[in-house]
Each structure stands twice: as structure tokens, then as C-alpha cells.
Design a protein around this motif. Structure first.
Motif, PDB file in Angstrom:
ATOM      1  N   LYS A  22      73.976 -25.447 -98.648  1.00 33.03           N
ATOM      2  CA  LYS A  22      75.016 -25.993 -99.528  1.00 33.03           C
ATOM      3  C   LYS A  22      76.066 -24.937 -99.840  1.00 33.03           C
ATOM      4  N   LYS A  23      75.621 -23.726-100.040  1.00 36.30           N
ATOM      5  CA  LYS A  23      76.575 -22.658-100.358  1.00 36.30           C
ATOM      6  C   LYS A  23      77.560 -22.487 -99.210  1.00 36.30           C
ATOM      7  N   TRP A  24      77.043 -22.429 -97.999  1.00 30.74           N
ATOM      8  CA  TRP A  24      77.929 -22.259 -96.846  1.00 30.74           C
ATOM      9  C   TRP A  24      78.829 -23.478 -96.651  1.00 30.74           C
ATOM     10  N   ARG A  25      78.249 -24.637 -96.902  1.00 29.18           N
ATOM     11  CA  ARG A  25      79.033 -25.866 -96.778  1.00 29.18           C
ATOM     12  C   ARG A  25      80.205 -25.833 -97.763  1.00 29.18           C
ATOM     13  N   ASP A  26      79.918 -25.447 -98.992  1.00 34.23           N
ATOM     14  CA  ASP A  26      80.958 -25.395-100.017  1.00 34.23           C
ATOM     15  C   ASP A  26      81.994 -24.322 -99.709  1.00 34.23           C
ATOM     16  N   MET A  27      81.529 -23.176 -99.213  1.00 30.34           N
ATOM     17  CA  MET A  27      82.470 -22.091 -98.908  1.00 30.34           C
ATOM     18  C   MET A  27      83.435 -22.497 -97.807  1.00 30.34           C
ATOM     19  N   ASN A  28      82.892 -23.060 -96.754  1.00 30.97           N
ATOM     20  CA  ASN A  28      83.755 -23.455 -95.636  1.00 30.97           C
ATOM     21  C   ASN A  28      84.713 -24.568 -96.049  1.00 30.97           C
ATOM     22  N   LYS A  29      84.187 -25.495 -96.815  1.00 29.67           N
ATOM     23  CA  LYS A  29      85.032 -26.616 -97.239  1.00 29.67           C
ATOM     24  C   LYS A  29      86.120 -26.127 -98.191  1.00 29.67           C
ATOM     25  N   ALA A  30      85.740 -25.237 -99.084  1.00 30.41           N
ATOM     26  CA  ALA A  30      86.721 -24.718-100.042  1.00 30.41           C
ATOM     27  C   ALA A  30      87.834 -23.971 -99.323  1.00 30.41           C
ATOM     28  N   LEU A  31      87.450 -23.212 -98.304  1.00 27.71           N
ATOM     29  CA  LEU A  31      88.466 -22.495 -97.535  1.00 27.71           C
ATOM     30  C   LEU A  31      89.412 -23.483 -96.856  1.00 27.71           C
ATOM     31  N   GLY A  32      88.832 -24.489 -96.251  1.00 28.04           N
ATOM     32  CA  GLY A  32      89.659 -25.501 -95.590  1.00 28.04           C
ATOM     33  C   GLY A  32      90.553 -26.225 -96.574  1.00 28.04           C
ATOM     34  N   ASP A  33      89.978 -26.613 -97.709  1.00 28.33           N
ATOM     35  CA  ASP A  33      90.761 -27.342 -98.719  1.00 28.33           C
ATOM     36  C   ASP A  33      91.883 -26.480 -99.280  1.00 28.33           C
ATOM     37  N   ALA A  34      91.588 -25.214 -99.500  1.00 29.37           N
ATOM     38  CA  ALA A  34      92.601 -24.326-100.071  1.00 29.37           C
ATOM     39  C   ALA A  34      93.774 -24.165 -99.111  1.00 29.37           C
ATOM     40  N   LEU A  35      93.441 -23.956 -97.851  1.00 29.11           N
ATOM     41  CA  LEU A  35      94.517 -23.818 -96.867  1.00 29.11           C
ATOM     42  C   LEU A  35      95.313 -25.114 -96.757  1.00 29.11           C
ATOM     43  N   LYS A  36      94.600 -26.212 -96.820  1.00 29.64           N
ATOM     44  CA  LYS A  36      95.257 -27.509 -96.696  1.00 29.64           C
ATOM     45  C   LYS A  36      96.214 -27.743 -97.869  1.00 29.64           C
TER      46      LYS A  36
END
Lengths: 362, 393
Positions: free
Chosen positions: A63-77
Motif C-alpha cells: 500500500k505504501k508503494w502504491r500510494d507513493m507512486n500514485k501520489a507522484l503521478g497525481d502531483a505531476l498531473k
């Protein structure tokens, strides 16, 4: 109940949640009830299951990795309409990050089985966390057993990845430095029985040699051994138990322990269905496994060899290969001789047809 | 005398043992119930001709047994936390009872038990480590009718000798009844001895649990309170942990070369190729080039390499402190100014979400405010974008 014997059930690889062991518990109780030698000691009055769960540690990391990757993607988006991320190339990066987040989705076989095993094997901090989690659950239950006025009685049944986890966790527990109270855990709370079902502890061996560890039978004569008896069960056709199989030498851990029968290596060949060959319940239904297991848990040979072999023979006839063997044996009864009469031929033919499974063309 | 089962001859005493232990296994409430279970068990055994041997007594000496010795000893040992003086006294009482009472059979065995119990009592008074020497609990675990501590007393043999001539289900002869009484008495003493030593071990077991709880808390804090690690950082730090574990400061090894105890929880982590986004503040926009850039700009960055350190509260497992530094490369999409910068980023666990960086971009020094991406969700970014837009108006 204070004076019950705790059986810790340790799961294998897969996406396990609380309640995962209900089926295994029921299987063991059902099988236990089939033996007249054991019916005087009702399972529920003698044993109590304690379910061990460590998959939550893998899931927390996923979950931590899932959230980190998603957060990075969302932030860039979110920056895409502004200064960064407005080109197609940038958006591709975002997409790839979201894909990366998806890789750790819980419901994928890769992440719930393969990655968990690899993480346990290759990531030291993951292995350490999982081992400590298992130890804490065991110690918590043992403390309660003592607080409730009981004696310390416990055993472990571990399956698949859980065999490696249990092995490592127990070695570290029984080799640990003393606390301020100067304890020696093997002198306080050794397990009665450690049963490794579909043992992969040697395959996943990293920092602890499975043949030299404290997770060995022999306590209390061996003051460092984690348990009194050790049972190792594997199926010939179980693919996970073949590479780097746990097959200790004849003198492991020592000649005396082997002479007392405190280590048992059980190889089964029966398969109820191909997809079940690695399943815990499948192993536990086999009398060749649960018979010695009950003896191991009771700390004494309550079920004798004849009882176990009779139960095993009955079980075999219910497996596909076993029933086919029975059929072949029955066919041998219909061998006609050179001089047999037509009457004999017809009566044999009728008996043969009656033997065939229903639905076959005749 | 023997009977036949599955082609093997079994001593009749085994039936009595089975019945005795069977009753011990099932009954809990009081002595009368224990005896009733024994009777029922004996009848069942005779009927089915099988041997339901339960290796441990769960009745004699149990907390709910209505027996004078059990009540006396339990009253001394069952307190939480147990008082060492009472535990020692309990063992001395057991020693005296066994030594003086002929119910327990042959004198040498009684004397041997008394010696062991008094030695254990002395060990408790002397503070011998639980689980070691004379206070080893595991040796009083009854298995197959005997204990490892006192193999001279074998309940199975006592029953076999006393009841060997008594058919299953029959009223016990006086000799058989004496053997049954002796067996019950020994099982009671064994359980009470084990219970006393278990209570002596209870603080140690509690300490082990507390240590395990603290360690698990540390590992959780490492995962959740340290700087978030991407998969490749997790594996890199695993490699470092493994190397440290096998090094001079790693775990000690036992005589078989195996590590002793669990791996030490680390007090640092390497930051490696860790991407993120944030805001950059340049005090001097490049006016010479006619820039209309604002002072603040969103950036993407990459922490190339760095280290984060902390310490532990060993008793609670809480992370203490926590600070780190890394070398970063930043990219800001400025229209008329240098886009790439290099510098240092500083981490503090107390301000984990908003760390500070100093970079050099061309001839300009920039301040970088970083929101860690693991904590940095879309709404926060939208907020900062709003701040930026306001600053440019």
C-alpha cells in the motif's frame, strides 16, 4: 481456556486476511473426530487454535508503494495545466507512474504471491518485520496462557512460505539474548510440535541455515531446541517443495533425537485434484500427514502405525489415482481362462459392466 | 499381564493409565469429577479396547481442582505478578509433602523429587535465570507418563505394576487402587511444580513479549516514520542491512555459526534516486533576459543520493530524532531562466512533509520547499498552485 494446548497456524503465500485458517481448523477437527482412539479427548477441550497473520505486513508495504507512486503521478498531473506536464512526453511519464502504482495492486497474483515471496527472501527489513510480527503474536498468546493459570503448551503448523517464516522466527526467538530477567526461552516455553507442511524453508534460506538452526527437535534434552518434535510433510507432486528440498541427513539434529522418533519426514503421493496439490487443507486431509501430526501434537504415539495406514488406505481409494488402482485390481478378478464356458463369459461380462462407472458408453 | 490389539500385546496397566489420564484430560471441576471421568473412561476403554492415552494431566493440580494440596500451592503461586518468596515456599512445601507422604511410593524417588524441588526453590531465592539450571520449566512437562526432570517416576510403570492383573473395567484391586492414587498424586505434583516454575518464568516471558512488541514498533516506524522509500531504495537499504548484519557490528554467531537473535533495527537509511515535486523560490528572477518568471515555480526533483539518521527508544520502539541530507537535482520549467539546478536537501522527521532545499541554478541561489510525495496529494498541490498564481498577479 487455561489448560489447553495452543496450535499456532501460520499461512503460506497469498492474500490472507483474518479468518484465513477456518477451513484448516475445520479439516483438522473433522479428521480428529474420525479416530476412535481420540474421541475420548475432544479436540475442543484439548486444543485451541491461534491464527497467525503476517500478510498484513506485506500489504502495508504494498500500500505504501502504491500510494507513493500514485501520489507522484497525481502531483505531476495536477501540474500539467501549469508549468510542468503539458507535453505528451510528460503525460506518458504520469501514465507510467500510475501503471507502476497499479503493479502493487493487491488483487494481482504477481504481488500477492510472487512478490511476497521475493520480498521475504530478498528484503531484509521485510523479513525482519514479518518474523517479529509472528513472534509477537506467539508470545502474546503464551503470556495469556500463563496469566490464565495454565501451563505453557503450544505447537506450530506452518504451510509453504509460512514454514520459512516460522523457522526463522523460532530460531531467532530461541537464540535471542537474555532480557534483564536472564531467561532461556528453550527452558521456559519450548513448542511440543513444529509441523512444516510443504516446507520451503531451505529454498528461502538466507541468513539462517535450516540444518543448523535452533528450530530443531529434541527439547528438553537439547536445551537449545525450539521444540520437542518436528514433522516435515511434502507431496511428491508439489512443485514448490522440490527445489532445495528440506531433507536433513539421517543424524539430524542428532542420533538420539532420531532414535526417539522426534523427527518425521513424510512424503505423500496422493492428489485429490491437481490444483490442490500445494493446499494446506489437502495435506491435512491425508491420514499419512494428519495421523503423525496428531501424535506430534499430543506428544505421544496415540495413533499406532496400523491405524494410520488403514486410514491412509481408505483415503487413497477416494483419490482419482487410488480409485483407478482399485478399478484395475477389480478388473483382475475378471480374467477368463482358456477353457471357461460361455456361461462364465456372460456372467463375467455382466459383472464387468456393473463395475464400470455410470455414464460410460457400453 | 497383557491383552492383544492389532497383533501387538499391550500391558493391561496401559488401560488403567489410559483411563487415569483420560479422566485427567477431560475433567476440570473437582476431584469427584476427575474420578467420574476415570470410571467412565475405564468403561469406555474396556468396551472399545483402544488406548486413548493423553500424555499430560490437565486435571490434577489444575487451577480449578478441588484438592487441598492444589489449593494450597495455587494460592501461593497464582498471583500476578508472582512473589518469588511464595514460589520458593510452594516448592519447599511440595518437597516436604512428597518426602513425608508414603502415598508417593518408593522412598528414593520421593527423596529425589524433594531434592530437585528444594534445589529449584534455592534457585528462585538465588535469582537463577528462569529457564536455566534448577528452574528449567520444560523438564517438568509430563510426556508419556513421566518427566525429564524425574525419570525415576514413571506413572505408566506404576500403573502397570499395580494394575497389571486387573482386567479393564473391573473394580480395581487394593494394589491397583494404590497405584492409581500414587499416579494421581505424582501427576498433581508434576503439574504444580511446572506451574510454579512457569510463574517464576512469567516476568521473563512478559519481558520477551515487551521486547518483541518494541522491536515490531521499530520496524513499523522504520517503514512508516522514516523517509518513504521507493522499491529500489527498499532493496538498496536491504542490501546495506544484510551487509551490516554480517559485518563486525552485526549479530553475533552461535557455535554453529548461526545468527543470535533477530536482526538489529537500523538507525539510518540511504536515499537514492528519489523523485519528487515541490516549489522553488528564486529571489532574483533573471530580469536581464526580460524574464517574466515569477519568483516561485513548481519543480520536479530527484534526490540523487543521501542519508537519513535517527535513534530508537529501545523500550517503547519509538523513533527519536531523525534528520538527513541529500544531493538533489531540480528542474523548473521557467521560460527565460536556467531550468536545472543542483543542491542539497535537508530532512527532518519533525517537518517531514515540508523539507527544505538549497540549490544553485546558474548564478542564482534558490530555496526549494519540498512536499514529500507520499504525503502530498492532489489537493495540497492545488493549494500551492493557488498560492503561486496569487503571487504572480
Amino acid at each position: 481456556v487455561a489448560n489447553t494446548h495452543l496450535i499456532f497456524l501460520v499461512h503460506g503465500m497469498g492474500d490472507f486476511a483474518a479468518g484465513w485458517s477456518r477451513s484448516a481448523q475445520q479439516t483438522l477437527q473433522d479428521q480428529y473426530a474420525t479416530y476412535k482412539q481420540l474421541k475420548f479427548i475432544p479436540f475442543g477441550q484439548r486444543f485451541e487454535f491461534v491464527e497467525i497473520l503476517y500478510n498484513d505486513e506485506f500489504e502495508a508495504l504494498r500500500k505504501k508503494w502504491r500510494d507513493m507512486n500514485k501520489a507522484l503521478g497525481d502531483a505531476l498531473k495536477s501540474m500539467g495545466g501549469g508549468e510542468i506536464g503539458r507535453t505528451n512526453e510528460d503525460l506518458e511519464v504520469v501514465q507510467k507512474l500510475n501503471d507502476a502504482a497499479g503493479v502493487t495492486d493487491k488483487n494481482r497474483f504477481l504481488t500477492t504471491h510472487v512478490v511476497d515471496v521475493l520480498l521475504y527472501y530478498a528484503a531484509r527489513q521485510t523479513a525482519a518485520t514479518v518474523r517479529e510480527s509472528v513472534r509477537k503474536q506467539i508470545f502474546t498468546a503464551l503470556k495469556k496462557q500463563v496469566d490464565d493459570g495454565g501451563l505453557i503448551r503450544w505447537s506450530v503448523i506452518a504451510h509453504s512460505l509460512g514454514t520459512a517464516v516460522a523457522h526463522d522466527a523460532l530460531h531467532e526467538a530461541f537464540s535471542d539474548e537474555p532480557t534483564e530477567f536472564g531467561e532461556k526461552l528453550a527452558g521456559i516455553a519450548p513448542a511440543t510440535c513444529v509441523a512444516m507442511i510443504a516446507n520451503v524453508s531451505r529454498l528461502l534460506e538466507w541468513d539462517i541455515d535450516v540444518y543448523l538452526s535452533r528450530t530443531r527437535p529434541g527439547n528438553p534434552d537439547d536445551p537449545d531446541a525450539a521444540c520437542r518434535s518436528f514433522l516435515n510433510a511434502h507431496n511428491t507432486f508439489d512443485p514448490f517443495t522440490q527445489p532445495k528440498a528440506f531433507r536433513p541427513a539421517a543424524q539430524w539434529p542428532n542420533v538420539g533425537v532420531r532414535a526417539l522418533g522426534l523427527f518425521q519426514d513424510i512424503e505423500t503421493r496422493e492428489i485429490e485434484a491437481p490444483e490442490m496439490v500445494h493446499d494446506l487443507d489437502h495435506y491435512l486431509r491425508n491420514p499419512a500427514v494428519h495421523g503423525p501430526l496428531f501424535n506430534c501434537l499430543l506428544g505421544q504415539k496415540v495413533l499406532d502405525d496400523n491405524t494410520i495406514s488403514d486410514a491412509h488406505a481408505r483415503y487413497v481409494t477416494h483419490t482419482p489415482l487410488g480409485s483407478f488402482g482399485e478399478f484395475v485390481n477389480a478388473l483382475k478378478e475378471f480374467q477368463l481362462g482358456e477353457e471357461d464356458s460361455w456361461a462364465k463369459v456372460f456372467s463375467t461380462w455382466a459383472a464387468f459392466l456393473a463395475l464400470l462407472p455410470k455414464g460410460l458408453p457400453r | 499381564m497383557s491383552t492383544r490389539q492389532n497383533g501387538k500385546r499391550l500391558p493391561l496397566g496401559a488401560f488403567a493409565l489410559a483411563a487415569l489420564l483420560l479422566g485427567a484430560a477431560i475433567a476440570r471441576a473437582d476431584e469427584a469429577q476427575c474420578q467420574k471421568q476415570e470410571t467412565d473412561g475405564l468403561a469406555a476403554v474396556a468396551a472399545s479396547a483402544v488406548i486413548p492415552v493423553e500424555p499430560t494431566s490437565l486435571c490434577y493440580g489444575a487451577a480449578d481442582e478441588n484438592h487441598s494440596l492444589t489449593k494450597e500451592i495455587r494460592a501461593l503461586v497464582d498471583a500476578t505478578p508472582p512473589a518469588p518468596g511464595n514460589l520458593s515456599l510452594a516448592l519447599q512445601k511440595l518437597a516436604s509433602r512428597v518426602q513425608d507422604d508414603e502415598l508417593y511410593g518408593a522412598k528414593p524417588a520421593r527423596d529425589e523429587y524433594a531434592g530437585l524441588a528444594r534445589s529449584a526453590a534455592a534457585g528462585i531465592e538465588g535469582g537463577v535465570g528462569p529457564g536455566t539450571g534448577s528452574v528449567v520449566t520444560a523438564k517438568w512437562h509430563v510426556s508419556a507418563g513421566q518427566t525429564s526432570a524425574l525419570p525415576a517416576v514413571n506413572v505408566g510403570r506404576i500403573l502397570d505394576d499395580g494394575c497389571g492383573q486387573t482386567p479393564p473395567g473391573a473394580t480395581p484391586t487394593p494394589a491397583c487402587q494404590k497405584a492409581i492414587n500414587e499416579s494421581k498424586a505424582w501427576l498433581r505434583v508434576f503439574q504444580l511444580t511446572e506451574r510454579t516454575l512457569t510463574q517464576y518464568s512469567a516476568p521473563a516471558l512478559n519481558a520477551i513479549l515487551q521486547r518483541s512488541t518494541a522491536r515490531l514498533a521499530m520496524w513499523h516506524a522504520y517503514r512508516d516514520d522514516g523517509l518513504p522509500q521507493f522499491q529500489w531504495e527498499w532493496l538498496l537499504n536491504s542490501w546495506r542491512l544484510n551487509k551490516a548484519d554480517k559485518g563486525r557490528n552485526g549479530r553475533e554467531r552461535d557455535k554453529d555459526g548461526q545468527p543470535i537473535g533477530p536482526m538489529k533495527v537500523p538507525t539510518d537509511q540511504i536515499i537514492f534516486l528519489h523523485p519528487g515535486v515541490g516549489l522553488e523560490y528564486r529571489d532574483k528572477p533573471n530580469k536581464a533576459s526580460g524574464s517574466d518568471d515569477s519568483k516561485t515555480s513548481p519543480i520536479v526533483y530527484l534526490e540523487l543520493i543521501g542519508r537519513n539518521r535517527w535513534s530508537w527508544n529501545e523500550s517503547t520502539g519509538q523513533m527519536i530524532g531523525g534528520s538527513g541530507v541529500s544531493i538533489i537535482a531540480t528542474y523548473a520549467d521557467r521560460n527565460h531562466d536556467t531550468k536545472v539546478g543542483y543542491g542539497l536537501q535537508f530532512h527532518s522527521r519533525l517537518t517531514k512533509n515540508y523539507t527544505l532545499g538549497i540549490t544553485r541554478t546558474g548564478d542564482t541561489t534558490s530555496v526549494v520547499f519540498n512536499a514529500d510525495l507520499a504525503e502530498f496529494f492532489k489537493d495540497k498541490m492545488a493549494y500551492w498552485k493557488g498560492v503561486e498564481e496569487m503571487s504572480t498577479k
